[in-house]
Design a protein around this motif. Structure first.
Motif, mmCIF file in Angstrom:
data_model
loop_
_atom_site.group_PDB
_atom_site.id
_atom_site.type_symbol
_atom_site.label_atom_id
_atom_site.label_comp_id
_atom_site.label_asym_id
_atom_site.label_seq_id
_atom_site.Cartn_x
_atom_site.Cartn_y
_atom_site.Cartn_z
ATOM 1 N N LEU A 17 -7.510 0.573 -15.337
ATOM 2 C CA LEU A 17 -8.118 0.541 -14.007
ATOM 3 C C LEU A 17 -7.091 0.338 -12.901
ATOM 4 O O LEU A 17 -7.436 -0.118 -11.824
ATOM 5 C CB LEU A 17 -9.181 -0.569 -13.954
ATOM 6 C CG LEU A 17 -10.303 -0.466 -15.000
ATOM 7 C CD1 LEU A 17 -11.261 -1.653 -14.875
ATOM 8 C CD2 LEU A 17 -11.078 0.844 -14.849
ATOM 9 N N GLY A 18 -5.842 0.665 -13.175
ATOM 10 C CA GLY A 18 -4.822 0.568 -12.139
ATOM 11 C C GLY A 18 -3.712 -0.401 -12.511
ATOM 12 O O GLY A 18 -3.819 -1.167 -13.469
ATOM 13 N N THR A 19 -2.620 -0.355 -11.721
ATOM 14 C CA THR A 19 -1.428 -1.140 -12.061
ATOM 15 C C THR A 19 -1.681 -2.646 -11.945
ATOM 16 O O THR A 19 -1.127 -3.429 -12.723
ATOM 17 C CB THR A 19 -0.244 -0.736 -11.166
ATOM 18 O OG1 THR A 19 -0.657 -0.772 -9.799
ATOM 19 C CG2 THR A 19 0.250 0.659 -11.494
ATOM 20 N N GLY A 52 3.259 11.145 -2.346
ATOM 21 C CA GLY A 52 2.786 10.635 -3.626
ATOM 22 C C GLY A 52 3.114 9.167 -3.847
ATOM 23 O O GLY A 52 2.428 8.491 -4.600
ATOM 24 N N TYR A 53 4.158 8.690 -3.191
ATOM 25 C CA TYR A 53 4.599 7.306 -3.417
ATOM 26 C C TYR A 53 3.919 6.320 -2.474
ATOM 27 O O TYR A 53 3.437 6.692 -1.395
ATOM 28 C CB TYR A 53 6.105 7.201 -3.211
ATOM 29 C CG TYR A 53 6.899 7.837 -4.322
ATOM 30 C CD1 TYR A 53 7.238 7.123 -5.471
ATOM 31 C CD2 TYR A 53 7.315 9.163 -4.219
ATOM 32 C CE1 TYR A 53 7.967 7.719 -6.488
ATOM 33 C CE2 TYR A 53 8.041 9.765 -5.241
ATOM 34 C CZ TYR A 53 8.364 9.033 -6.366
ATOM 35 O OH TYR A 53 9.080 9.624 -7.367
ATOM 36 N N GLY A 54 3.947 5.042 -2.852
ATOM 37 C CA GLY A 54 3.515 3.977 -1.962
ATOM 38 C C GLY A 54 4.576 3.775 -0.885
ATOM 39 O O GLY A 54 5.772 3.775 -1.172
ATOM 40 N N TYR A 90 -4.866 -2.091 -7.345
ATOM 41 C CA TYR A 90 -3.466 -1.796 -7.033
ATOM 42 C C TYR A 90 -2.624 -3.072 -7.120
ATOM 43 O O TYR A 90 -2.891 -4.042 -6.399
ATOM 44 C CB TYR A 90 -3.318 -1.312 -5.583
ATOM 45 C CG TYR A 90 -3.850 0.051 -5.236
ATOM 46 C CD1 TYR A 90 -4.145 1.012 -6.200
ATOM 47 C CD2 TYR A 90 -4.027 0.392 -3.884
ATOM 48 C CE1 TYR A 90 -4.614 2.277 -5.815
ATOM 49 C CE2 TYR A 90 -4.480 1.643 -3.513
ATOM 50 C CZ TYR A 90 -4.784 2.582 -4.478
ATOM 51 O OH TYR A 90 -5.234 3.812 -4.093
ATOM 52 N N LEU A 91 -1.587 -3.038 -7.907
ATOM 53 C CA LEU A 91 -0.630 -4.149 -7.925
ATOM 54 C C LEU A 91 -0.019 -4.327 -6.535
ATOM 55 O O LEU A 91 0.269 -5.445 -6.096
ATOM 56 C CB LEU A 91 0.471 -3.846 -8.963
ATOM 57 C CG LEU A 91 1.609 -4.847 -9.044
ATOM 58 C CD1 LEU A 91 1.114 -6.212 -9.479
ATOM 59 C CD2 LEU A 91 2.688 -4.351 -10.002
ATOM 60 N N THR A 92 0.168 -3.211 -5.854
ATOM 61 C CA THR A 92 0.872 -3.220 -4.563
ATOM 62 C C THR A 92 0.122 -4.016 -3.486
ATOM 63 O O THR A 92 0.726 -4.404 -2.487
ATOM 64 C CB THR A 92 1.092 -1.778 -4.099
ATOM 65 O OG1 THR A 92 -0.117 -1.034 -4.326
ATOM 66 C CG2 THR A 92 2.201 -1.129 -4.909
HETATM 67 C C1 UD1 Z 1 2.821 3.339 -8.402
HETATM 68 C C2 UD1 Z 1 2.739 2.457 -7.175
HETATM 69 C C3 UD1 Z 1 3.369 3.166 -6.001
HETATM 70 C C4 UD1 Z 1 4.823 3.522 -6.303
HETATM 71 C C5 UD1 Z 1 4.885 4.343 -7.592
HETATM 72 C C6 UD1 Z 1 6.323 4.518 -8.004
HETATM 73 C C7 UD1 Z 1 0.681 1.182 -7.464
HETATM 74 C C8 UD1 Z 1 -0.732 1.030 -7.035
HETATM 75 N N1 UD1 Z 1 1.371 2.167 -6.878
HETATM 76 O O1 UD1 Z 1 2.041 4.493 -8.130
HETATM 77 O O2 UD1 Z 1 3.353 2.326 -4.844
HETATM 78 O O3 UD1 Z 1 5.398 4.243 -5.241
HETATM 79 O O4 UD1 Z 1 4.190 3.661 -8.662
HETATM 80 O O5 UD1 Z 1 6.423 5.389 -9.087
HETATM 81 O O6 UD1 Z 1 1.159 0.427 -8.268
HETATM 82 N N2 UD1 Z 1 -0.218 2.087 -15.612
HETATM 83 C C9 UD1 Z 1 -0.865 1.284 -16.517
HETATM 84 N N3 UD1 Z 1 -2.204 1.070 -16.366
HETATM 85 C C10 UD1 Z 1 -2.918 1.618 -15.349
HETATM 86 C C11 UD1 Z 1 -2.236 2.435 -14.420
HETATM 87 C C12 UD1 Z 1 -0.882 2.646 -14.579
HETATM 88 O O7 UD1 Z 1 -0.265 0.762 -17.455
HETATM 89 O O8 UD1 Z 1 -4.128 1.359 -15.292
HETATM 90 C C13 UD1 Z 1 1.214 2.306 -15.792
HETATM 91 C C14 UD1 Z 1 1.584 3.757 -15.989
HETATM 92 O O9 UD1 Z 1 1.598 4.074 -17.381
HETATM 93 C C15 UD1 Z 1 2.969 3.821 -15.391
HETATM 94 C C16 UD1 Z 1 2.922 2.759 -14.281
HETATM 95 O O10 UD1 Z 1 1.857 1.911 -14.594
HETATM 96 O O11 UD1 Z 1 3.969 3.451 -16.324
HETATM 97 C C17 UD1 Z 1 2.729 3.367 -12.893
HETATM 98 O O12 UD1 Z 1 1.483 4.044 -12.862
HETATM 99 P P1 UD1 Z 1 1.267 5.370 -12.022
HETATM 100 O O13 UD1 Z 1 -0.144 5.803 -12.162
HETATM 101 O O14 UD1 Z 1 2.316 6.344 -12.313
HETATM 102 O O15 UD1 Z 1 1.463 4.792 -10.544
HETATM 103 P P2 UD1 Z 1 1.593 5.613 -9.228
HETATM 104 O O16 UD1 Z 1 0.266 6.117 -8.822
HETATM 105 O O17 UD1 Z 1 2.664 6.604 -9.378
#
Ligand code: UD1
Ligand code: MG
Length: 455
Positions: free
Chosen positions: A75-77, A133-135, A192-194
């Motif tokens: 469900l997100g980072t 695409g990036y934060g 969002y972790l961010t």
């Molecule tokens: C994330 C950041 C964004 C940053 C970017 C850099 C957030 C909300 N956004 O976006 O600000 O610029 O990375 O690359 O954090 N993952 C999990 N579980 C989840 C979702 C993701 O383990 O539910 C892992 C993915 O496998 C990956 C990492 O977290 O290794 C990043 O996830 P990803 O979906 O690529 O994040 P971005 O949308 O790119």
């Protein structure tokens, strides 16, 4: 974080297990944690969790303790990191890394940890010409006030070129408190972790950015193209490190090392070579173009000529000092070649020992053989080492001369200094110093008339 799906790889293999420089992406990230002397690495798994966990557990043990957290569903980072919280010590600093960002340098993360000072939120950021695409890192003057995800950003925010790399360091106790406050009210309905940046600002905790300009260090792998681009970046990095040690690569852009390569002084490597596993090259070794060399030790002054394939697998291959191998030679597991041995084109050596000065120069097979000093092994000769059920050894003592096109049916011993006539099929051991010929006698019929075609 290694729970995501990696849809764009279009592969049945979990994204973090795709290989870069011969190792899983995730193995690179864990290696970085080990280099930082992390107390514990918590791997957050979700998509194909069993496979990812098994691959991590198969890595050699290190000083960093391994733990796993399962994120199901994904469900997100922020939600991902929540799953790891029970395994994080409150007295510790948490460094958050992505399983698909493999080339971050330990020094960079050391600097990020230093910036965190055990009490602040430190973000790794970077300026990007195309940040889509990036934060985005939102600042008020110099102060960081938020990270806004691309999909949630306003037009003005989308023009910001400073992006969040996905890597941060912060005290675990603050992380725990902030994660409890997350919601998913955003464009992607994800946690969002961010978003914790806003909580830090609200709580008066300083948010600091360590801004770097080396994009490779934060580049993630989302597609086969990006994987290949990072592979080149890694290879160039490795090639440079070798060249700094004095290794002469004909072209650093045409060099591949998928493992460890240790080189002595004055080593020369021509274009298009691939090194895998553990390879050692002694002083003055020269490797010709387009060789594939895995798990082998090549001693000082040896030459490996073009198009040679050496693979020691588990047993290893040893090439003695001053030996000349190739072109087009094949050394297989357990080939142990002494000093000044010559192995020529289309010669295959497996599980065999060749003592100093032995030569097999053309089109031959040596399997399960013990070959003495100065033996000359003729073109087209083979050891018939396999009876269909078991393997047997062939012993060829010092100074034996095996003619061309011989079949040596193992087990047998060819006594020292003996000679085997060309074309012989040898089934019994031979005495030292003897000439042995085992083939049909030559017969000539004088004036023989060939048949003529009937009309
Ligand atoms: C994330 C950041 C964004 C940053 C970017 C850099 C957030 C909300 N956004 O976006 O600000 O610029 O990375 O690359 O954090 N993952 C999990 N579980 C989840 C979702 C993701 O383990 O539910 C892992 C993915 O496998 C990956 C990492 O977290 O290794 C990043 O996830 P990803 O979906 O690529 O994040 P971005 O949308 O790119
Ligand atoms: Mg995403």
């Amino acid at each position: 974080m290694a729970a995501g799906k990696g849809t764009r790889m279009k592969s049945a293999r979990p994204k973090v297990l795709h290989r870069l420089g011969g190792r899983a992406l995730l193995a690179h990230v864990l290696d970085t944690a080990v280099q930082l002397s992390a107390r514990r690495a918590v791997v957050i798994v979700g998509h194909q969790a069993d496979q990812v966990q098994a691959a991590v557990q198969a890595l050699p043990p290190t000083g960093t303790e391994l733990a796993f957290a399962l994120q199901e569903p994904q469900l997100g980072t922020g939600h991902a990191v929540q799953q790891a919280l029970p395994q994080l010590g409150d007295d510790a600093i948490t460094l958050i890394l992505s399983g698909d960002v493999p080339l971050t340098r330990p020094e960079t993360l050391q600097a990020l940890l230093a910036l965190c000072q055990g009490s602040q939120l430190a973000l790794l950021t970077l300026d990007m010409a195309d940040p889509s695409g990036y934060g985005r890192i939102v600042r008020d003057g110099q102060t960081v006030t938020a990270i806004v995800e691309h999909k949630d950003a306003s037009e003005a925010q989308r023009r910001i070129t400073e992006i969040y790399s996905g890597i941060m360091a912060l005290p675990t106790r603050l992380l725990r408190a902030w994660l409890a406050r997350l919601d998913n009210k955003n464009a992607q309905q994800e946690y969002y972790l961010t978003d914790i940046v806003r909580f830090a600002v609200a709580d008066g905790v300083p948010v600091l950015a360590h801004r770097i300009n080396d994009a490779v260090q934060v580049a993630g792998v989302n597609s086969p193209l990006q994987l290949a681009e990072l592979e080149r970046a890694l290879q160039l990095r490795q090639a440079r490190a070798l060249m700094e040690q004095g290794v002469r690569l004909a072209d650093p852009a045409r060099f591949d090392m998928r493992g460890q390569l240790r080189c002595g002084a004055d080593v020369e490597i021509d274009v298009g070579c691939v090194f895998e596993g553990q390879v050692e090259l002694g002083d003055g070794v020269r490797i010709g173009a387009h060789c594939v060399i895995a798990n082998a030790r090549i001693a000082a002054g040896a030459t490996v000529q073009p198009m040679t394939h050496i693979d020691g697998e588990q047993l290893g291959v040893e090439v003695g000092a001053g030996a000349i191998i190739g072109p087009f030679a094949r050394l297989r597991p357990g080939a142990q070649l002494g000093e000044q041995v010559h192995i020529g084109n289309f010669v295959e050596v497996k599980n065999s020992t060749l003592a100093a000065g032995a030569k097999a120069n053309h089109l031959a097979y040596l399997g399960d053989a013990t070959v003495g000093e100065r033996v000359n092994y003729g073109a087209g000769s083979i050891t018939a080492n396999y009876d269909g059920a078991n393997k047997h050894r062939t012993v060829i003592e010092a100074d034996v001369h095996v003619g061309s096109n011989c079949v040596l049916v193992a087990p047998l011993t060819l006594g020292a200094g003996g000679t085997i006539g060309g074309g012989s099929t040898i089934t019994k051991s031979t005495a030292a110093g003897a000439l042995t010929v085992a083939r049909g006698k030559q017969v000539s019929v004088a004036g023989w008339q060939r048949p003529v075609k009937k009309k």
